[in-house]
Design an enzyme around this catalytic site. Structure first.
Site: not given
Length: 739
Positions: A262-264, A416, A152-153, A150, A668
């Site tokens: 997605y903000q990150r 998203h 994007l990459n 894609q 325990e």
């Protein structure tokens, strides 16, 4: 040991640059480097690496890693694989290595680093003109790539690679630069802009990456028209482009429409391009644009995390946190621009120092002990470009286990986003207790649909039953229609936070035709008693009868219920046939008597959690486990229970989540494994709502709040409870009543 070497090499380089600057190639009228790192940064870094400290340590670590990578033969393969496959990952490694080697070349002036970048770029210049669209691109998609599946990459490749080229440009001959620009850099920029207009002009994180890559290439290759197009869209109308993205994708509080995950991801192109704009055209005042929206976005990204991980709403992968490369860059640039010592707290948690001028400032601040604690706060982060499309609400208590409650009356979040209006999550002592599934995806695991989203992302993760909010008639919000969901949003009614009470309310009447949903969530803590509770009041109003389901997805092992369960141990059936119900095994069911229904589970943090619900004798509890109709084992095996009320026109779900006790298998011992809640009441008194929690020691925790939308801080509220009068000012008050 580095000082003399730097001095001699620097003089030789200066002479070379003087000659190259007269050449008529594009980009040579511009001083290099000129993007995120400039000449002043280089001078400062060269001095810093000769001195002990964090920056020198980061330099030596990077040098060691890059030196090792240089021993591996150069590989620029013909693209064949989707995300996670060999060729996909190799091209990612290549752009990361080129960038890191370029930085080391500027610091050390050792030609071996520039030579590897040069050789790799020349190989791309040979390869790229021969490439068709990627063989693993999605059929019919508007955003295919060539190097990657894609575009994007491909844009990420350009963002890194144009910086690498900028860093080593002074070392290249005219012929080498010409071949690299004409064979790789310019064709990639052209492919991502005029040949991909729909994605380039799109107001979306994909568009941000494309505009950032092309705009930065414009600065390096001396193409001011590219910069203008990146800022304003291809026809420079302002309908798209970087500035429109800043205006539209962020709310006035710096909240990104698609959520923190997605903000990150989007943060890197935003801050990288912004830094490049500031270095090249400071007169634009990009870091002051829209009331400092870039800086606000960095701060908000940090705020939307717990125990260093981002809140996993919408299409999120749960393992992402504040140490991701995108936020490391964001914090570094933000500190370099602002000098805010509280950002050093986050930088210290990230355990990464970037080799840049801003990274040097971070390292020096940490070395000098300038760190101040970062203040995580309760806040309603408004959604929508104008801040009027709901909010993502975070309620925090710093006492009794560092708790956080996330309330989501936010906008859809585009493609998203999930159909989960008014959902919530709860965190305590470092763990997610009331959970959100996030995305159904194995990122970069090629065997799982090429690392892309799985079909279960649509059939489960986005469906309303996958979240902790009301489902009407087993149908997801907005009937799972994205266009309708994007046009509608909840209304945030109020938000209030003081030392003892954090509370917020919101409503929506468009998730289902003729149905109004209103939810109030509160996180309360009484230091006198030591009790803390998450209180939930969820009202449903309709003119027609409906089946109402309120699920709660939890993380832990079921320990006990105070009502009888009918378990299904010989055979299992799916709870339903569609809208996510087909993925839930029905494990058990029970119908508690009128009064208090309690479910207790044990989390891996060694603490017990009891959900105490006020029930009317007509509410059934259904216990589920995820995994039905999942032949490829794509779904995680997660647990939940559903409060189901059939044939209701109006109904209010009232519950209290109580953390309590401790289980220590190593030593325990078990403490307070049973809930201390023995009664629950819900009353209304005019504009006031009262939630009374009866404790086994005879005390009552009474939350009183005014449910009106607008409540002045000085408003005096008076009410009566059990024959006694009480009063408080403002929105809410927690009372401890003892007999």
């Amino acid at each position: 040991m580095f000082g003399k070497f730097f001095f001699n090499q620097r003089k030789a380089l200066s002479a070379a640059v003087a000659v190259l600057a007269m050449a008529p190639l594009s980009g040579l009228a511009v001083e290099h480097p000129n993007l995120v790192i400039d000449a002043a940064d280089v001078d400062a870094m060269q001095g810093a690496v000769a001195k002990p400290g964090r920056f020198r340590s980061a330099f030596l670590a990077s040098k060691s890693a890059v030196d090792h990578a240089l021993q591996v033969p150069l590989a620029v393969p013909v693209p064949t694989d989707a995300g996670g496959g060999y060729t996909h990952e190799q091209h990612k490694k290549n752009y990361q290595l080129m960038y890191n080697a370029g930085v080391l070349y500027q610091i050390t002036e050792d030609p071996k680093y520039a030579e590897r970048v040069r050789d790799m770029l020349l190989a791309y210049a040979d390869l790229y003109p021969t490439l068709p669209l990627h063989p693993k691109r999605r059929p019919g998609a508007e955003n295919p790539g060539k190097l990657f599946w894609q575009s994007l990459n491909e844009a990420v490749w350009l963002v890194y690679t144009i910086q690498a080229y900028d860093l080593i440009r002074p070392s290249l001959s005219n012929a080498e630069a010409e071949k690299i620009e004409q064979g790789a850099l310019r064709p990639v920029a052209k492919f991502l802009s005029v040949e991909s207009p729909a994605t380039f002009n799109k107001v979306h994180n994909h568009g941000t990456w494309l505009t950032a890559g092309v705009g930065m290439a414009g600065y390096v290759l001396d193409e001011p028209e590219w910069v203008e197009q990146a800022l304003l869209d291809l026809d420079k109308s302002g309908k798209g482009g970087f500035l429109r993205q800043l205006n539209t994708l962020f709310s006035p509080d710096g909240y990104y429409n698609e959520g923190p995950y997605y903000q990150r991801y989007a943060l890197m192109p935003f801050v990288t391009f912004a830094k490049a704009i500031e270095n090249n055209e400071p007169e634009r005042g990009i870091f002051k644009y829209r009331d400092g929206i870039v800086m606000k976005a960095i701060d908000t990204t940090i705020q939307l995390s717990y125990n260093n991980l981002f809140f996993p709403i919408n299409d999120a992968i749960k393992s992402k946190g504040i140490d991701t490369s995108e936020l490391v860059l964001g914090v570094t640039i933000a500190y370099g621009e602002s000098g805010n010592p509280q950002l050093l707290d986050i930088a210290d948690r990230q355990h990464q120092i970037l080799l840049s001028g801003d990274g040097l400032k971070v390292a020096q601040g940490l070395d000098a002990g300038a760190l101040q604690p970062y203040p995580f706060k309760s806040f309603a982060f408004r959604d929508g470009k104008d801040g009027d499309e709901g909010a993502l609400v975070v309620l925090r208590q710093q006492t009794d286990g560092d708790q956080a409650l996330v309330f989501k009356p936010a906008a859809q979040g585009m493609g998203h986003g999930h159909f989960d209006k008014l959902t919530w999550q709860f965190y305590d002592r470092g763990e997610e207790i009331v959970t959100d599934y996030g995305a159904a995806r194995f990122l970069n695991v090629e065997a799982k649909n090429g690392g892309r989203y799985l079909q279960e992302n649509e059939t489960w993760a986005k469906q309303t039953i996958a979240h902790n909010t009301v489902v009407v008639d087993e149908t997801s919000h907005f009937d799972n229609n994205l266009k309708i969901a994007n046009r509608n949003h909840p209304e945030l009614l109020f938000f209030h936070a003081d030392d003892q009470v954090k509370i917020s309310a919101a409503e929506i009447d468009s998730a289902y035709p003729g149905v109004s949903l209103k939810r109030t969530l509160a996180l309360v803590n009484n230091p006198e008693s030591g009790n803390s509770f998450a209180i939930d009041v969820f009202g449903v109003e309709s003119s027609q009868k409906h089946q109402l389901d309120l699920p709660l997805h939890y993380n832990g092992q079921l320990v006990d219920t105070n009502f009888r369960l009918q378990g299904f141990t010989d055979s299992l059936k799916a709870l339903g046939t569609n809208n996510g119900y087909q993925h839930l095994w029905l494990k058990a069911r029970g119908k508690p008597d009128s009064g208090l229904a309690q479910v207790t589970w044990l989390n891996d943090n060694g603490r017990f959690y009891t959900q105490s619900s006020l029930v009317d004798g007509k509410t059934e509890l259904l216990f589920t486990e995820l995994g039905a109709n999942d032949p490829n084992f794509n779904l995680r095996s997660e647990k939940g229970f559903i409060a189901r009320r059939n044939g209701a026109r109006s109904h209010t779900f009232v519950s209290v989540l109580e953390p309590h006790g401790e289980y220590n298998p190593s030593k325990e011992f078990t403490l307070e494994a049973e809930s201390q809640v023995q009664a629950l009441q819900h009353r209304q008194a005019g504009d006031l709502e009262l939630i009374a929690i009866g404790i086994k020691n005879g005390a009552t925790q009474l939350l009183a709040y005014n449910r009106s939308s607008n409540v002045p801080e000085e408003l005096e509220n008076i009410f009566e409870y059990d024959g006694r009068k009480y009063q408080f000012t403002g929105r809410a008050k927690l009372f401890q009543i003892t007999n």
